[in-house]
Write a protein that holds these residues in place. Structure first.
Motif, PDB file in Angstrom:
ATOM      1  N   LYS A  63       0.857  -1.182   0.000  1.00 14.60           N
ATOM      2  CA  LYS A  63       0.000   0.000   0.000  1.00 14.60           C
ATOM      3  C   LYS A  63       0.897   1.238   0.000  1.00 14.60           C
ATOM      4  O   LYS A  63       1.782   1.363   0.849  1.00 14.60           O
ATOM      5  CB  LYS A  63      -0.897  -0.023   1.234  1.00 14.60           C
ATOM      6  CG  LYS A  63      -1.975   1.043   1.276  1.00 14.60           C
ATOM      7  CD  LYS A  63      -2.870   0.819   2.490  1.00 14.60           C
ATOM      8  CE  LYS A  63      -3.914   1.930   2.625  1.00 14.60           C
ATOM      9  NZ  LYS A  63      -4.891   1.902   1.514  1.00 14.60           N
ATOM     10  N   TRP A  65       0.610   4.448   0.812  1.00 17.06           N
ATOM     11  CA  TRP A  65       0.599   5.205   2.067  1.00 17.06           C
ATOM     12  C   TRP A  65      -0.598   4.757   2.904  1.00 17.06           C
ATOM     13  O   TRP A  65      -1.497   4.067   2.409  1.00 17.06           O
ATOM     14  CB  TRP A  65       0.552   6.714   1.806  1.00 17.06           C
ATOM     15  CG  TRP A  65      -0.534   7.155   0.860  1.00 17.06           C
ATOM     16  CD1 TRP A  65      -1.855   7.259   1.116  1.00 17.06           C
ATOM     17  CD2 TRP A  65      -0.366   7.528  -0.499  1.00 17.06           C
ATOM     18  NE1 TRP A  65      -2.543   7.678   0.018  1.00 17.06           N
ATOM     19  CE2 TRP A  65      -1.643   7.867  -1.002  1.00 17.06           C
ATOM     20  CE3 TRP A  65       0.745   7.647  -1.360  1.00 17.06           C
ATOM     21  CZ2 TRP A  65      -1.860   8.283  -2.315  1.00 17.06           C
ATOM     22  CZ3 TRP A  65       0.516   8.064  -2.655  1.00 17.06           C
ATOM     23  CH2 TRP A  65      -0.755   8.380  -3.122  1.00 17.06           C
ATOM     24  N   LYS A  66      -0.616   5.168   4.154  1.00 26.52           N
ATOM     25  CA  LYS A  66      -1.676   4.708   5.048  1.00 26.52           C
ATOM     26  C   LYS A  66      -3.030   5.245   4.594  1.00 26.52           C
ATOM     27  O   LYS A  66      -3.115   6.247   3.875  1.00 26.52           O
ATOM     28  CB  LYS A  66      -1.381   5.116   6.484  1.00 26.52           C
ATOM     29  CG  LYS A  66      -1.294   6.607   6.720  1.00 26.52           C
ATOM     30  CD  LYS A  66      -0.955   6.887   8.169  1.00 26.52           C
ATOM     31  CE  LYS A  66      -0.911   8.395   8.462  1.00 26.52           C
ATOM     32  NZ  LYS A  66      -0.644   8.675   9.878  1.00 26.52           N
ATOM     33  N   GLN A  67      -4.076   4.598   5.067  1.00 24.00           N
ATOM     34  CA  GLN A  67      -5.425   4.901   4.610  1.00 24.00           C
ATOM     35  C   GLN A  67      -5.862   6.313   4.992  1.00 24.00           C
ATOM     36  O   GLN A  67      -6.470   7.023   4.195  1.00 24.00           O
ATOM     37  CB  GLN A  67      -6.411   3.876   5.207  1.00 24.00           C
ATOM     38  CG  GLN A  67      -7.850   4.025   4.742  1.00 24.00           C
ATOM     39  CD  GLN A  67      -8.116   3.432   3.368  1.00 24.00           C
ATOM     40  OE1 GLN A  67      -7.178   3.081   2.656  1.00 24.00           O
ATOM     41  NE2 GLN A  67      -9.369   3.333   2.997  1.00 24.00           N
ATOM     42  N   LYS A  68      -5.542   6.735   6.186  1.00 25.85           N
ATOM     43  CA  LYS A  68      -6.046   8.018   6.679  1.00 25.85           C
ATOM     44  C   LYS A  68      -4.919   8.922   7.159  1.00 25.85           C
ATOM     45  O   LYS A  68      -3.808   8.471   7.442  1.00 25.85           O
ATOM     46  CB  LYS A  68      -7.024   7.787   7.852  1.00 25.85           C
ATOM     47  CG  LYS A  68      -8.291   7.032   7.479  1.00 25.85           C
ATOM     48  CD  LYS A  68      -9.170   6.807   8.711  1.00 25.85           C
ATOM     49  CE  LYS A  68     -10.462   6.079   8.352  1.00 25.85           C
ATOM     50  NZ  LYS A  68     -11.348   6.882   7.516  1.00 25.85           N
ATOM     51  N   THR A  70      -3.232  11.444   5.665  1.00 27.54           N
ATOM     52  CA  THR A  70      -2.247  12.063   4.766  1.00 27.54           C
ATOM     53  C   THR A  70      -2.851  13.217   3.973  1.00 27.54           C
ATOM     54  O   THR A  70      -2.122  14.016   3.389  1.00 27.54           O
ATOM     55  CB  THR A  70      -1.693  11.017   3.774  1.00 27.54           C
ATOM     56  OG1 THR A  70      -2.742  10.560   2.935  1.00 27.54           O
ATOM     57  CG2 THR A  70      -1.098   9.835   4.524  1.00 27.54           C
ATOM     58  N   ARG A  72      -4.394  12.815   1.286  1.00 29.69           N
ATOM     59  CA  ARG A  72      -4.482  12.370  -0.101  1.00 29.69           C
ATOM     60  C   ARG A  72      -5.580  11.321  -0.258  1.00 29.69           C
ATOM     61  O   ARG A  72      -6.069  10.758   0.713  1.00 29.69           O
ATOM     62  CB  ARG A  72      -3.129  11.794  -0.556  1.00 29.69           C
ATOM     63  CG  ARG A  72      -2.056  12.851  -0.730  1.00 29.69           C
ATOM     64  CD  ARG A  72      -0.723  12.248  -1.125  1.00 29.69           C
ATOM     65  NE  ARG A  72      -0.106  11.526   0.001  1.00 29.69           N
ATOM     66  CZ  ARG A  72       1.107  10.997  -0.039  1.00 29.69           C
ATOM     67  NH1 ARG A  72       1.822  11.113  -1.163  1.00 29.69           N
ATOM     68  NH2 ARG A  72       1.618  10.384   1.001  1.00 29.69           N
ATOM     69  N   ARG A  74      -7.391   7.895  -0.849  1.00 31.73           N
ATOM     70  CA  ARG A  74      -7.017   6.546  -0.441  1.00 31.73           C
ATOM     71  C   ARG A  74      -6.693   5.693  -1.665  1.00 31.73           C
ATOM     72  O   ARG A  74      -7.340   5.806  -2.708  1.00 31.73           O
ATOM     73  CB  ARG A  74      -8.158   5.912   0.362  1.00 31.73           C
ATOM     74  CG  ARG A  74      -9.493   5.914  -0.341  1.00 31.73           C
ATOM     75  CD  ARG A  74     -10.604   5.539   0.604  1.00 31.73           C
ATOM     76  NE  ARG A  74     -11.912   5.628  -0.062  1.00 31.73           N
ATOM     77  CZ  ARG A  74     -13.064   5.433   0.557  1.00 31.73           C
ATOM     78  NH1 ARG A  74     -13.077   5.158   1.865  1.00 31.73           N
ATOM     79  NH2 ARG A  74     -14.207   5.517  -0.094  1.00 31.73           N
ATOM     80  N   VAL A  75      -5.691   4.863  -1.549  1.00 29.22           N
ATOM     81  CA  VAL A  75      -5.246   4.015  -2.656  1.00 29.22           C
ATOM     82  C   VAL A  75      -4.624   2.759  -2.080  1.00 29.22           C
ATOM     83  O   VAL A  75      -3.967   2.800  -1.039  1.00 29.22           O
ATOM     84  CB  VAL A  75      -4.244   4.772  -3.565  1.00 29.22           C
ATOM     85  CG1 VAL A  75      -3.001   5.173  -2.802  1.00 29.22           C
ATOM     86  CG2 VAL A  75      -3.862   3.922  -4.764  1.00 29.22           C
ATOM     87  N   GLY A  76      -4.868   1.647  -2.753  1.00 26.76           N
ATOM     88  CA  GLY A  76      -4.380   0.379  -2.234  1.00 26.76           C
ATOM     89  C   GLY A  76      -3.190  -0.179  -2.994  1.00 26.76           C
ATOM     90  O   GLY A  76      -2.462  -1.021  -2.488  1.00 26.76           O
ATOM     91  N   THR A  77      -2.989   0.313  -4.237  1.00 23.20           N
ATOM     92  CA  THR A  77      -1.886  -0.215  -5.044  1.00 23.20           C
ATOM     93  C   THR A  77      -1.465   0.806  -6.094  1.00 23.20           C
ATOM     94  O   THR A  77      -2.309   1.569  -6.596  1.00 23.20           O
ATOM     95  CB  THR A  77      -2.286  -1.545  -5.736  1.00 23.20           C
ATOM     96  OG1 THR A  77      -1.251  -1.941  -6.632  1.00 23.20           O
ATOM     97  CG2 THR A  77      -3.565  -1.369  -6.524  1.00 23.20           C
ATOM     98  N   SER A  80      -2.997   0.445  -9.920  1.00 22.45           N
ATOM     99  CA  SER A  80      -4.389   0.744 -10.259  1.00 22.45           C
ATOM    100  C   SER A  80      -4.480   1.253 -11.695  1.00 22.45           C
ATOM    101  O   SER A  80      -3.567   1.925 -12.180  1.00 22.45           O
ATOM    102  CB  SER A  80      -4.933   1.806  -9.295  1.00 22.45           C
ATOM    103  OG  SER A  80      -6.135   2.360  -9.792  1.00 22.45           O
TER     104      SER A  80
END
Length: 206
Positions: A63, A65-68, A70, A72, A74-77, A80
């Motif tokens: 991932k 960066w962390k989910q919350k 930042t 920015r 949210r992104v998992g990969t 994408s």
């Protein structure tokens, strides 16, 4: 049986050649010709196009960066489809474009095309197509003597001189009877066939 005019380059009409109605005297079947043409051209497509989905692109396991926290999105990969270097949303896959056309339909379409060429007086019969030298001017002179500039020339055997003399002429092709196909017949304004080629085609399509 029916008769076609036999031409000789530079000498005009020289005689008659007898052909079978079963090959050169058939009705025009537009639907059959269209179906066979579409299938013939579809069979020529490679169908090898391939792209990678997000699951197939290398990397992107971590991932970014962390989910919350930042600020920015949210992104998992990083793979994408929205990212540069990512996978393709609807990735292309290798496919087979060929269509089922049986032998009877294929030959029937050829007979229908040849018969229509005869009715439109676009089929010219000659004794033979031989050039003593592989010169483009010789091939052009031969066609001019028949009153045409562009044509599909069908012989029982393509000689080296015939191939070399016609390869630079726009709208002129030389093939033997084994290469006869519906696309070539439809694509050319005029078709020139030697007596030997007519006999072979007649034996094949009868």
């Amino acid at each position: 049986m029916m008769e076609l005019t036999l031409h000789k380059a530079g000498a005009g009409k020289t005689g008659k050649v007898t052909v079978a109605d079963a090959v050169f005297g058939q009705k025009y079947n537009e639907a059959l010709i269209h179906q066979v043409l579409v299938a013939y051209m579809a069979a020529g497509r490679a169908g090898t196009k391939a792209q990678k989905t997000r699951a197939e692109v290398r990397g992107g396991g971590k991932k970014p960066w962390k989910q919350k926290g930042t600020g920015r999105a949210r992104v998992g990969t990083i793979r994408s489809p929205l990212w540069r270097g990512g996978g393709v949303t609807f990735a292309a896959r290798p496919r087979d474009f060929s269509q089922k056309i049986n032998r009877k339909m294929y030959r029937g379409a050829l007979r229908s095309i040849l018969s229509e060429l005869v009715r439109q007086e676009r089929l010219c019969c000659i004794e033979q197509f031989e050039l003593d030298t592989p010169r483009t001017a010789k091939a052009k002179e031969f066609l001019n003597s028949l009153g045409m500039q562009k044509a599909l020339i069908i012989t029982d055997e393509v000689t080296a001189n015939a191939h070399l003399a016609t390869r630079n002429l726009h709208g002129v092709s030389v093939i033997d009877t084994s290469e006869l196909n519906p696309q070539s017949l439809v694509a050319h304004e005029n078709v020139v066939m030697t007596r030997a080629a007519i006999n072979k085609v007649e034996a094949w399509l009868s």
